[in-house]
Motif scaffolding. Sequence first.
Motif, short mmCIF file in Angstrom:
data_model
loop_
_atom_site.label_atom_id
_atom_site.label_comp_id
_atom_site.label_asym_id
_atom_site.label_seq_id
_atom_site.Cartn_x
_atom_site.Cartn_y
_atom_site.Cartn_z
N LEU A 35 63.28 16.34 117.73
CA LEU A 35 63.56 17.18 116.57
C LEU A 35 62.23 17.74 116.11
CD1 LEU A 35 65.97 14.72 114.75
CD2 LEU A 35 66.57 16.60 116.28
N GLY A 36 61.90 18.93 116.59
CA GLY A 36 60.55 19.45 116.38
C GLY A 36 59.61 18.56 117.18
N GLY A 37 58.64 17.97 116.53
CA GLY A 37 57.73 17.05 117.20
C GLY A 37 58.15 15.59 117.07
N ALA A 38 59.24 15.34 116.37
CA ALA A 38 59.67 13.97 116.11
C ALA A 38 60.63 13.47 117.18
CB ALA A 38 60.35 13.89 114.74
N VAL A 39 60.45 12.21 117.56
CA VAL A 39 61.35 11.54 118.50
C VAL A 39 62.29 10.66 117.69
CG1 VAL A 39 61.49 9.86 120.38
CG2 VAL A 39 59.67 11.57 120.38
N ARG A 40 63.58 10.79 117.94
CA ARG A 40 64.57 9.98 117.25
C ARG A 40 65.56 9.42 118.26
NH1 ARG A 40 61.11 10.31 114.12
NH2 ARG A 40 61.18 11.16 112.02
N TYR A 41 66.10 8.25 117.94
CA TYR A 41 67.05 7.55 118.80
C TYR A 41 68.34 7.34 118.02
CZ TYR A 41 63.02 6.26 121.71
OH TYR A 41 61.91 6.28 122.50
N ARG A 42 69.47 7.55 118.67
CA ARG A 42 70.76 7.22 118.06
C ARG A 42 71.06 5.76 118.38
NH1 ARG A 42 75.21 11.51 119.74
NH2 ARG A 42 75.35 9.87 121.29
N LYS A 43 71.43 5.00 117.37
CA LYS A 43 71.69 3.57 117.56
C LYS A 43 72.79 3.35 118.60
CE LYS A 43 72.03 -0.69 114.99
NZ LYS A 43 73.35 -1.27 114.85
N ASP A 44 73.79 4.20 118.63
CA ASP A 44 74.85 4.08 119.64
C ASP A 44 74.28 4.19 121.05
OD1 ASP A 44 76.72 3.81 117.63
OD2 ASP A 44 77.43 5.89 117.77
N ASP A 45 73.31 5.09 121.26
CA ASP A 45 72.67 5.24 122.57
C ASP A 45 71.86 4.00 122.93
OD1 ASP A 45 73.73 7.78 122.92
OD2 ASP A 45 71.93 8.79 122.16
N LEU A 46 71.23 3.38 121.94
CA LEU A 46 70.46 2.16 122.20
C LEU A 46 71.39 1.03 122.64
CD1 LEU A 46 68.03 2.22 119.14
CD2 LEU A 46 67.64 3.12 121.45
N ASP A 47 72.51 0.91 121.95
CA ASP A 47 73.47 -0.14 122.31
C ASP A 47 74.03 0.09 123.71
OD1 ASP A 47 73.08 -1.42 119.86
OD2 ASP A 47 74.75 -0.37 118.91
N ALA A 48 74.32 1.35 124.04
CA ALA A 48 74.84 1.67 125.38
C ALA A 48 73.79 1.38 126.45
CB ALA A 48 75.27 3.14 125.44
N TRP A 49 72.53 1.70 126.17
CA TRP A 49 71.44 1.44 127.12
C TRP A 49 71.29 -0.07 127.34
CZ3 TRP A 49 66.43 -0.73 126.37
CH2 TRP A 49 65.59 -0.59 127.45
N LEU A 50 71.33 -0.84 126.26
CA LEU A 50 71.25 -2.30 126.39
C LEU A 50 72.39 -2.83 127.25
CD1 LEU A 50 70.28 -3.43 122.79
CD2 LEU A 50 68.93 -3.75 124.87
N GLU A 51 73.59 -2.35 127.00
CA GLU A 51 74.76 -2.80 127.76
C GLU A 51 74.60 -2.47 129.25
OE1 GLU A 51 78.27 -4.77 128.29
OE2 GLU A 51 77.14 -4.62 126.42
N SER A 52 74.01 -1.32 129.55
CA SER A 52 73.85 -0.91 130.95
C SER A 52 72.84 -1.77 131.69
CB SER A 52 73.42 0.56 131.02
OG SER A 52 72.05 0.72 130.69
N ARG A 53 72.03 -2.51 130.97
CA ARG A 53 70.99 -3.33 131.59
C ARG A 53 71.38 -4.80 131.68
NH1 ARG A 53 66.35 -0.66 132.38
NH2 ARG A 53 65.10 -2.55 132.27
N ARG A 54 72.61 -5.14 131.34
CA ARG A 54 73.06 -6.54 131.40
C ARG A 54 73.20 -7.00 132.83
NH1 ARG A 54 78.09 -7.88 127.83
NH2 ARG A 54 77.55 -9.85 128.76
N VAL A 55 72.75 -8.21 133.07
CA VAL A 55 72.93 -8.86 134.37
C VAL A 55 73.37 -10.30 134.12
CG1 VAL A 55 71.26 -7.42 135.59
CG2 VAL A 55 70.49 -9.50 134.50
N ARG A 56 73.95 -10.92 135.13
CA ARG A 56 74.42 -12.30 135.00
C ARG A 56 73.48 -13.29 135.65
NH1 ARG A 56 79.39 -13.45 133.10
NH2 ARG A 56 80.67 -11.67 132.59
N SER A 57 72.69 -12.84 136.61
CA SER A 57 71.75 -13.76 137.27
C SER A 57 70.56 -12.97 137.80
CB SER A 57 72.43 -14.50 138.41
OG SER A 57 72.62 -13.65 139.51
N THR A 58 69.49 -13.69 138.10
CA THR A 58 68.31 -13.03 138.65
C THR A 58 68.53 -12.53 140.06
OG1 THR A 58 67.44 -15.16 139.36
CG2 THR A 58 66.71 -14.35 137.21
N SER A 59 69.57 -13.02 140.74
CA SER A 59 69.84 -12.56 142.10
C SER A 59 70.44 -11.16 142.13
CB SER A 59 70.77 -13.55 142.82
OG SER A 59 72.03 -13.57 142.19
#
Length: 64
Positions: A35-59
Amino acid sequence: MEILNTRETAEYLRLSKPTLERFRISGEGPSFCKLGGAVRYRKDDLDAWLESRRVRSTSEGDAK
């Protein structure tokens, strides 16, 4: 819709601001808005990104 700045996002994700900056450069982090020179994040996008990085094991390999 909740909008966060970089500091607030870093606190929410428990990451450092430099890590978020690296993620923006590499494209591996959450979606963000410019937004101009400002960087902003939507909380919904953060939650979706976190969900996409879920794993059940190191394998399952490296996180996305």
